[in-house]
Scaffold this motif. Structure first.
Motif, PDB file in Angstrom:
ATOM      1  N   MET A 150       0.842  -1.165   0.000  1.00 27.10           N
ATOM      2  CA  MET A 150       0.000   0.000   0.000  1.00 27.10           C
ATOM      3  C   MET A 150       0.889   1.231   0.000  1.00 27.10           C
ATOM      4  O   MET A 150       1.809   1.338   0.775  1.00 27.10           O
ATOM      5  N   ALA A 151       0.614   2.186  -0.880  1.00 29.60           N
ATOM      6  CA  ALA A 151       1.455   3.361  -0.981  1.00 29.60           C
ATOM      7  C   ALA A 151       0.778   4.619  -0.446  1.00 29.60           C
ATOM      8  O   ALA A 151       1.427   5.474   0.114  1.00 29.60           O
ATOM      9  N   ASP A 152      -0.528   4.747  -0.625  1.00 30.65           N
ATOM     10  CA  ASP A 152      -1.216   5.963  -0.257  1.00 30.65           C
ATOM     11  C   ASP A 152      -2.675   5.637   0.052  1.00 30.65           C
ATOM     12  O   ASP A 152      -3.185   4.617  -0.366  1.00 30.65           O
ATOM     13  N   ARG A 153      -3.340   6.538   0.766  1.00 36.46           N
ATOM     14  CA  ARG A 153      -4.753   6.307   1.071  1.00 36.46           C
ATOM     15  C   ARG A 153      -5.495   7.635   1.111  1.00 36.46           C
ATOM     16  O   ARG A 153      -5.080   8.550   1.813  1.00 36.46           O
ATOM     17  N   ARG A 154      -6.580   7.712   0.349  1.00 40.60           N
ATOM     18  CA  ARG A 154      -7.473   8.863   0.368  1.00 40.60           C
ATOM     19  C   ARG A 154      -8.902   8.342   0.304  1.00 40.60           C
ATOM     20  O   ARG A 154      -9.159   7.342  -0.336  1.00 40.60           O
ATOM     21  N   GLU A 155      -9.819   9.045   0.955  1.00 36.43           N
ATOM     22  CA  GLU A 155     -11.216   8.607   0.981  1.00 36.43           C
ATOM     23  C   GLU A 155     -12.147   9.764   0.684  1.00 36.43           C
ATOM     24  O   GLU A 155     -11.854  10.902   1.019  1.00 36.43           O
ATOM     25  N   ARG A 156     -13.283   9.415   0.070  1.00 36.16           N
ATOM     26  CA  ARG A 156     -14.399  10.339  -0.116  1.00 36.16           C
ATOM     27  C   ARG A 156     -15.651   9.563   0.250  1.00 36.16           C
ATOM     28  O   ARG A 156     -15.884   8.482  -0.280  1.00 36.16           O
ATOM     29  N   THR A 157     -16.461  10.112   1.144  1.00 41.86           N
ATOM     30  CA  THR A 157     -17.667   9.416   1.584  1.00 41.86           C
ATOM     31  C   THR A 157     -18.869  10.339   1.446  1.00 41.86           C
ATOM     32  O   THR A 157     -18.780  11.517   1.764  1.00 41.86           O
ATOM     33  N   ASP A 158     -19.975   9.776   0.969  1.00 40.87           N
ATOM     34  CA  ASP A 158     -21.212  10.558   0.914  1.00 40.87           C
ATOM     35  C   ASP A 158     -22.331   9.866   1.689  1.00 40.87           C
ATOM     36  O   ASP A 158     -23.500  10.031   1.391  1.00 40.87           O
ATOM     37  N   GLY A 159     -22.002   9.082   2.680  1.00 42.15           N
ATOM     38  CA  GLY A 159     -22.992   8.397   3.505  1.00 42.15           C
ATOM     39  C   GLY A 159     -23.184   6.951   3.115  1.00 42.15           C
ATOM     40  O   GLY A 159     -22.821   6.054   3.848  1.00 42.15           O
ATOM     41  N   SER A 160     -23.777   6.715   1.948  1.00 42.10           N
ATOM     42  CA  SER A 160     -24.045   5.339   1.537  1.00 42.10           C
ATOM     43  C   SER A 160     -22.992   4.802   0.572  1.00 42.10           C
ATOM     44  O   SER A 160     -22.986   3.621   0.265  1.00 42.10           O
ATOM     45  N   ARG A 161     -22.128   5.670   0.074  1.00 39.78           N
ATOM     46  CA  ARG A 161     -21.047   5.251  -0.830  1.00 39.78           C
ATOM     47  C   ARG A 161     -19.734   5.859  -0.356  1.00 39.78           C
ATOM     48  O   ARG A 161     -19.706   6.961   0.173  1.00 39.78           O
ATOM     49  N   LYS A 162     -18.684   5.110  -0.587  1.00 40.41           N
ATOM     50  CA  LYS A 162     -17.346   5.564  -0.204  1.00 40.41           C
ATOM     51  C   LYS A 162     -16.402   5.226  -1.342  1.00 40.41           C
ATOM     52  O   LYS A 162     -16.445   4.131  -1.896  1.00 40.41           O
TER      53      LYS A 162
END
Length: 117
Positions: free
Chosen positions: A1-13
Motif C-alpha cells: 500500500m502506498a497511499d490512502r485517500r477517501e471520499r464518503t457521501d454516507g451510503s457510498r465511499k
C-alpha cells in the motif's frame, strides 16, 4: 500500500489504495465488509468504490484474466466456464477493472473454503 485517500457521501465511499499483494488486497476487502462497506466498483485498479450495508464477513477473490489481445474462441469459452463454476459454488461477480481483473465475493462460510481456488 502506498497511499490512502477517501471520499464518503454516507451510503457510498470511494477509497484510493494501491496494493502489490493480492493477499493484502483480499484481506483489506474482507475487513471493509466487517465494517459494513462492500466493494461495488473499481477504477484504474486503485479507486475502490464501496456501498454501505449491514456489517458481515464476506470472502473476496480476484481472477486475473490474462487473455491475449485477440483471444481464441476456446480461451473465451474457458473463462466463461470458469465464471459459471464460480457462480455454482456461491461466488458472484462484483466488478471488473480495466485490466480484466474480475473481483468476486461470497458470503463467508465458517466450515468451508473461502477461496476461489
Amino acid at each position: 500500500m502506498a497511499d490512502r485517500r477517501e471520499r464518503t457521501d454516507g451510503s457510498r465511499k470511494k477509497v484510493f489504495r494501491w496494493f502489490v499483494s493480492l493477499m493484502e488486497e483480499r484481506a483489506w476487502l474482507e475487513e471493509m465488509s466487517l465494517q459494513g462497506w462492500f466493494l461495488a466498483d473499481l477504477h484504474l485498479g486503485i479507486w475502490y468504490v464501496f456501498e454501505k450495508g449491514e456489517p458481515r464477513r464476506t470472502a473476496y477473490d480476484v481472477e486475473r484474466f490474462d487473455l491475449e489481445k485477440n483471444p481464441t474462441r476456446r480461451e473465451i469459452q474457458e473463462k466463461s466456464e470458469f465464471m459459471d463454476m464460480a457462480s455454482e459454488t456461491g461466488w458472484r461477480l462484483v466488478c471488473r477493472d480495466e485490466g480484466m481483473n474480475y473481483y468476486l465475493a461470497k458470503a463467508w462460510e465458517d466450515d468451508e473454503t473461502n477461496e476461489l481456488y
